[in-house]
Design a protein around this motif. Structure first.
Motif, PDB file in Angstrom:
ATOM      1  N   ILE A  20       0.868  -1.177   0.000  1.00 26.70           N
ATOM      2  CA  ILE A  20       0.000   0.000   0.000  1.00 26.70           C
ATOM      3  C   ILE A  20       0.900   1.220   0.000  1.00 26.70           C
ATOM      4  O   ILE A  20       1.553   1.534   0.997  1.00 26.70           O
ATOM      5  CB  ILE A  20      -0.941  -0.023   1.215  1.00 26.70           C
ATOM      6  CG1 ILE A  20      -1.783  -1.307   1.199  1.00 26.70           C
ATOM      7  CG2 ILE A  20      -1.834   1.215   1.227  1.00 26.70           C
ATOM      8  CD1 ILE A  20      -2.678  -1.477   2.406  1.00 26.70           C
ATOM      9  N   SER A  39      -6.389   1.210  -7.255  1.00 27.07           N
ATOM     10  CA  SER A  39      -5.990   2.547  -6.830  1.00 27.07           C
ATOM     11  C   SER A  39      -7.114   3.190  -6.039  1.00 27.07           C
ATOM     12  O   SER A  39      -8.284   3.144  -6.453  1.00 27.07           O
ATOM     13  CB  SER A  39      -5.654   3.426  -8.041  1.00 27.07           C
ATOM     14  OG  SER A  39      -5.400   4.767  -7.628  1.00 27.07           O
ATOM     15  N   MET A  41      -6.600   6.474  -5.018  1.00 26.67           N
ATOM     16  CA  MET A  41      -6.215   7.878  -5.067  1.00 26.67           C
ATOM     17  C   MET A  41      -7.429   8.771  -5.267  1.00 26.67           C
ATOM     18  O   MET A  41      -8.293   8.496  -6.097  1.00 26.67           O
ATOM     19  CB  MET A  41      -5.213   8.120  -6.202  1.00 26.67           C
ATOM     20  CG  MET A  41      -3.830   7.610  -5.919  1.00 26.67           C
ATOM     21  SD  MET A  41      -2.676   8.015  -7.258  1.00 26.67           S
ATOM     22  CE  MET A  41      -2.578   9.797  -7.086  1.00 26.67           C
ATOM     23  N   THR A  92      -2.010   4.809  -3.371  1.00 27.04           N
ATOM     24  CA  THR A  92      -2.522   5.945  -2.607  1.00 27.04           C
ATOM     25  C   THR A  92      -1.896   7.221  -3.146  1.00 27.04           C
ATOM     26  O   THR A  92      -1.123   7.199  -4.102  1.00 27.04           O
ATOM     27  CB  THR A  92      -2.190   5.803  -1.112  1.00 27.04           C
ATOM     28  OG1 THR A  92      -0.785   6.038  -0.911  1.00 27.04           O
ATOM     29  CG2 THR A  92      -2.554   4.418  -0.585  1.00 27.04           C
ATOM     30  N   SER A  93      -2.201   8.336  -2.510  1.00 24.52           N
ATOM     31  CA  SER A  93      -1.756   9.640  -2.996  1.00 24.52           C
ATOM     32  C   SER A  93      -0.365  10.038  -2.521  1.00 24.52           C
ATOM     33  O   SER A  93       0.012  11.207  -2.624  1.00 24.52           O
ATOM     34  CB  SER A  93      -2.769  10.712  -2.577  1.00 24.52           C
ATOM     35  OG  SER A  93      -4.026  10.479  -3.169  1.00 24.52           O
ATOM     36  N   VAL A 102      -4.062  10.327   2.303  1.00 25.74           N
ATOM     37  CA  VAL A 102      -3.455   9.005   2.280  1.00 25.74           C
ATOM     38  C   VAL A 102      -3.941   8.087   3.392  1.00 25.74           C
ATOM     39  O   VAL A 102      -4.059   6.880   3.199  1.00 25.74           O
ATOM     40  CB  VAL A 102      -1.913   9.116   2.309  1.00 25.74           C
ATOM     41  CG1 VAL A 102      -1.424   9.580   3.671  1.00 25.74           C
ATOM     42  CG2 VAL A 102      -1.270   7.797   1.936  1.00 25.74           C
ATOM     43  N   GLU A 105      -7.214   6.560   2.352  1.00 27.47           N
ATOM     44  CA  GLU A 105      -6.963   5.687   1.212  1.00 27.47           C
ATOM     45  C   GLU A 105      -6.286   4.392   1.657  1.00 27.47           C
ATOM     46  O   GLU A 105      -6.630   3.298   1.204  1.00 27.47           O
ATOM     47  CB  GLU A 105      -6.081   6.405   0.192  1.00 27.47           C
ATOM     48  CG  GLU A 105      -6.737   7.625  -0.443  1.00 27.47           C
ATOM     49  CD  GLU A 105      -5.753   8.466  -1.234  1.00 27.47           C
ATOM     50  OE1 GLU A 105      -6.204   9.411  -1.900  1.00 27.47           O
ATOM     51  OE2 GLU A 105      -4.529   8.187  -1.181  1.00 27.47           O
ATOM     52  N   ALA A 106      -5.299   4.526   2.548  1.00 28.38           N
ATOM     53  CA  ALA A 106      -4.590   3.345   3.038  1.00 28.38           C
ATOM     54  C   ALA A 106      -5.526   2.427   3.813  1.00 28.38           C
ATOM     55  O   ALA A 106      -5.430   1.196   3.722  1.00 28.38           O
ATOM     56  CB  ALA A 106      -3.406   3.758   3.909  1.00 28.38           C
ATOM     57  N   GLY A 109      -7.294   0.492   1.488  1.00 27.94           N
ATOM     58  CA  GLY A 109      -6.369  -0.478   0.916  1.00 27.94           C
ATOM     59  C   GLY A 109      -6.152  -1.688   1.800  1.00 27.94           C
ATOM     60  O   GLY A 109      -6.048  -2.816   1.307  1.00 27.94           O
TER      61      GLY A 109
END
Length: 351
Positions: A20, A39, A41, A92-93, A102, A105-106, A109
């Motif tokens: 990730i 993704s 993002m 992620t970003s 992030v 997002e993580a 993930g």
């Protein structure tokens, strides 16, 4: 690392490691070793339909972590420690102006990885703002039998602000050592350091992710190598649980030189999968008991007083980049993050 010998026993085949990170660029040496991935993002506000495929990487950080785990050593790239494993890239970003997102997002993930066959989650990233989301996601992954590795961070020479994700119950916090086995000065350290791995001068993606260069890989690469170590052990013992894999890595780690069971710089020591695979060392113990539920008291020695690395085979070269914080947090935010998360450390480990 005795890599060539280990690979005759296990090369990570059958194990998927979720990386990730910032995505992965399809560079030579990774062919056939990286799954399609996903993704998470966040698109820019002014381009809400913008797509970011997982097999792209603005930054190079995720590509480096992937190569450290599964690279084949071709085209000037590194030889990964678990070349038979598969990497599930989750983008992620990291490395973009949208890096403020992030943490969330993580967390998505981690859940995705747990639902799509990953046995190991590699988090060579961190932030201070998403503890509730990350905590919940990690707990979910642990309920699915996933082993989570988190980089301690590379703030050891400054305020030693360790990655708060390493404080979460049920994860293995990873510090970095140099080629002599001494703690890397930049490696963040503390009570949440559980294991360590090589993070010194290694091959990293550079020149806007167009080439390989030698730089310090920090705790990011150390974490990737710890994840690869677990992949080697788990591939050889597919009936073991996450607790058992973690237990034997802790038992067989190269302990601190000062004679204590663990310390805040290297944790229980440098992960040595060769001890498990070649010397048959380590007792996996109970499958449902977390080996870190009652850790030994920490003792912080003078940096440099650690054990020495085993001689490394040339074919066991690693890769890495310096630690990548998604955003620059204010001092107040850092203090609040540490103050909140330290209270939950190790209260509940993997079941």
């Amino acid at each position: 690392m005795r890599a060539q010998e280990m690979w005759k026993v296990s090369d990570g085949t059958g194990i998927t490691v979720a990386v990730i990170d910032s995505g992965v660029k399809d560079v030579p040496g990774l062919e056939g070793r990286v799954l399609p991935g996903v993704s998470f993002m966040e698109p820019p506000v002014d381009h809400p339909d913008q797509k970011y495929p997982p097999h792209d990487d603005f930054d190079g950080h995720g590509t480096t972590m992937t190569a450290a785990i599964v690279g084949d050593g071709s085209a000037g790239g590194p030889q990964g420690l678990a070349p038979g494993a598969k990497v599930l890239p989750i983008r992620t970003s990291i490395g973009t102006p949208m890096a403020f997102a992030v943490g969330g997002e993580a967390a998505k993930g981690v859940r995705y990885a747990a639902d799509h066959g990953a046995k190991i989650v590699n988090l060579s990233i961190g932030d201070w703002y998403s503890m509730d989301k990350i905590r919940s996601a990690v707990e979910y992954a642990q309920s699915k039998g996933v082993l989570v590795f988190v980089a301690m961070g590379n703030e050891g020479e400054g305020n030693n602000a360790a990655n708060p994700w390493a404080m979460l119950p049920g994860v293995l916090g990873v510090g970095a050592v140099d080629e002599n086995g001494d703690p890397l000065p930049s490696s963040s350290h503390g009570q949440d350091t559980d294991l360590s791995q090589m993070g010194g001068k290694v091959l990293v993606r550079c020149k806007k992710n167009s080439d390989w260069c030698v730089q310090d890989g920090g705790t990011s690469v150390a974490t990737a190598l710890a994840s690869a170590s677990a992949a080697l052990v788990w591939s050889a013992h597919p009936d073991w649980t996450a607790n058992q894999v973690a237990r034997v890595l802790i038992q067989t780690a190269g302990a601190p030189r000062d004679g204590v069971k663990r310390n805040d710089y290297v944790g229980y020591g440098i992960a040595r999968p060769s001890q498990v695979l070649l010397n048959h060392a380590g007792d996996p113990g109970a499958p449902d008991v977390d080996p870190l539920a009652a850790p030994a008291p920490a003792k912080t020695p003078t940096p440099g007083a650690e054990q020495t690395l085993e001689p490394r085979a040339e074919s066991a070269a690693a890769a890495g980049l310096s630690w990548q914080w998604p955003t620059l947090g204010a001092v107040v935010a850092v203090c609040l993050g540490l103050g909140i998360t330290v209270m939950i450390k190790r209260r509940r480990r993997r079941r």
